[in-house]
Design a protein around this motif. Sequence first.
Motif, PDB file in Angstrom:
ATOM      1  N   THR A 135       0.792  -1.235   0.000  1.00 16.47           N
ATOM      2  CA  THR A 135       0.000   0.000   0.000  1.00 16.47           C
ATOM      3  C   THR A 135       0.821   1.280   0.000  1.00 16.47           C
ATOM      4  OG1 THR A 135      -0.102   0.146   2.422  1.00 16.47           O
ATOM      5  CG2 THR A 135      -1.776  -1.209   1.331  1.00 16.47           C
ATOM      6  N   LEU A 156     -16.102   0.136   3.713  1.00 17.24           N
ATOM      7  CA  LEU A 156     -14.918  -0.619   3.278  1.00 17.24           C
ATOM      8  C   LEU A 156     -15.265  -2.051   2.892  1.00 17.24           C
ATOM      9  CD1 LEU A 156     -12.242   0.534   5.894  1.00 17.24           C
ATOM     10  CD2 LEU A 156     -12.509   1.314   3.524  1.00 17.24           C
ATOM     11  N   LEU A 158     -15.620  -4.879   4.744  1.00 19.20           N
ATOM     12  CA  LEU A 158     -14.701  -5.825   5.366  1.00 19.20           C
ATOM     13  C   LEU A 158     -15.318  -7.227   5.410  1.00 19.20           C
ATOM     14  CD1 LEU A 158     -13.531  -3.524   8.289  1.00 19.20           C
ATOM     15  CD2 LEU A 158     -12.376  -3.953   6.102  1.00 19.20           C
ATOM     16  N   GLN A 168      -6.979  -6.081   7.144  1.00 13.67           N
ATOM     17  CA  GLN A 168      -7.857  -5.803   6.007  1.00 13.67           C
ATOM     18  C   GLN A 168      -8.443  -4.396   6.102  1.00 13.67           C
ATOM     19  OE1 GLN A 168     -11.806  -7.761   5.494  1.00 13.67           O
ATOM     20  NE2 GLN A 168     -10.934  -8.552   3.584  1.00 13.67           N
ATOM     21  N   ARG A 172      -7.764  -1.920   2.970  1.00 14.25           N
ATOM     22  CA  ARG A 172      -8.875  -1.366   2.192  1.00 14.25           C
ATOM     23  C   ARG A 172      -9.011   0.140   2.396  1.00 14.25           C
ATOM     24  NH1 ARG A 172     -13.607  -5.923   1.474  1.00 14.25           N
ATOM     25  NH2 ARG A 172     -12.180  -7.551   0.703  1.00 14.25           N
ATOM     26  N   ASP A 175      -6.438   1.502   0.028  1.00 20.37           N
ATOM     27  CA  ASP A 175      -6.921   1.391  -1.350  1.00 20.37           C
ATOM     28  C   ASP A 175      -7.968   2.456  -1.661  1.00 20.37           C
ATOM     29  OD1 ASP A 175      -5.264  -0.758  -1.754  1.00 20.37           O
ATOM     30  OD2 ASP A 175      -6.836  -2.289  -1.615  1.00 20.37           O
ATOM     31  N   GLU A 216      -4.994 -10.230  -1.457  1.00 21.09           N
ATOM     32  CA  GLU A 216      -6.231  -9.837  -2.123  1.00 21.09           C
ATOM     33  C   GLU A 216      -5.957  -8.723  -3.133  1.00 21.09           C
ATOM     34  OE1 GLU A 216      -8.873  -8.482   0.880  1.00 21.09           O
ATOM     35  OE2 GLU A 216      -9.370 -10.484   1.615  1.00 21.09           O
ATOM     36  N   ALA A 218      -6.570  -5.239  -5.120  1.00 16.96           N
ATOM     37  CA  ALA A 218      -7.115  -3.957  -4.688  1.00 16.96           C
ATOM     38  C   ALA A 218      -8.532  -3.792  -5.214  1.00 16.96           C
ATOM     39  CB  ALA A 218      -6.230  -2.820  -5.184  1.00 16.96           C
ATOM     40  N   ILE A 219      -9.404  -3.260  -4.387  1.00 20.07           N
ATOM     41  CA  ILE A 219     -10.789  -3.007  -4.770  1.00 20.07           C
ATOM     42  C   ILE A 219     -10.958  -1.505  -4.966  1.00 20.07           C
ATOM     43  CG2 ILE A 219     -13.203  -3.160  -4.082  1.00 20.07           C
ATOM     44  CD1 ILE A 219     -12.494  -5.587  -2.421  1.00 20.07           C
ATOM     45  N   ARG A 221     -13.325   1.608  -5.544  1.00 22.95           N
ATOM     46  CA  ARG A 221     -14.719   1.983  -5.348  1.00 22.95           C
ATOM     47  C   ARG A 221     -14.930   3.408  -5.831  1.00 22.95           C
ATOM     48  NH1 ARG A 221     -13.344  -0.905  -0.595  1.00 22.95           N
ATOM     49  NH2 ARG A 221     -14.554  -2.813  -0.394  1.00 22.95           N
TER      50      ARG A 221
END
Length: 235
Positions: A135, A156, A158, A168, A172, A175, A216, A218-219, A221
């Motif tokens: 990150t 987020l 989670l 997490q 997140r 991110d 994981e 990256a998400i 949004r």
Amino acid sequence: MTVDVVLPCLDEAEALPWVLARVPAGWRAIVVDNGSTDGSPDLAAELGATVVHEPRRGFGAASHAGLLAADAEFVCFCDCDASLDPGLLPGLVAPVADGSADLVLGRRRPTRRGAWPVHARAGNLALARLLRRRTGLRLRDLGPMRAARREGLLGLGLTDRRSGYPLQMVVRAADAGWRVRETDVPYLPRAGRSKVTGTWKGTWQAVHDMRTVLDEPAIVRGPEAAVSPEGGFRP
């Protein structure tokens, strides 16, 4: 300003009186019982805390149940074993409330030898380095004491319900472009034995859970993101 303090709890009757007495006046303590057999939930209720029962075992399961039970503008998390002083939480909430940070973590500073076992500290340091690669955040600790706005945390999405939950949250948040800060907090010898990092096996399992989180993708949004009634992300 309203604040709820989430306190995941598994057999912490020895520590509860001290912990709950240190929660700032006017703030609500939410003790999330995760299957205690020592009378912790009844004691917490007697001491004035809101008690939530989470039958699914896991630090993440208990923490998220507390988040879902919260209704205050700001939510804090803190261990329930007397290793961290809830009386210091206003110092973590303040930067979130004044808009200078979105998530504030307490960087644990041991007050005496043995307060933070060597194997647990080594695992935490390794994860902090991996987090930096993932990150760019230059955090020195991934401790459980933290503060943020409730709606933001729900957004987020989670999903981890084990030991990876705290990591997490940070991943997140990074991110999503959150401003993440840490501030020093004294780390005291806990009451009783740790269920997670008190042994090499527990530490290994926690590190394994957190490595899974780091793997994981990256998400991303967009501004149209919303929060589902269950507290997860809904596109």
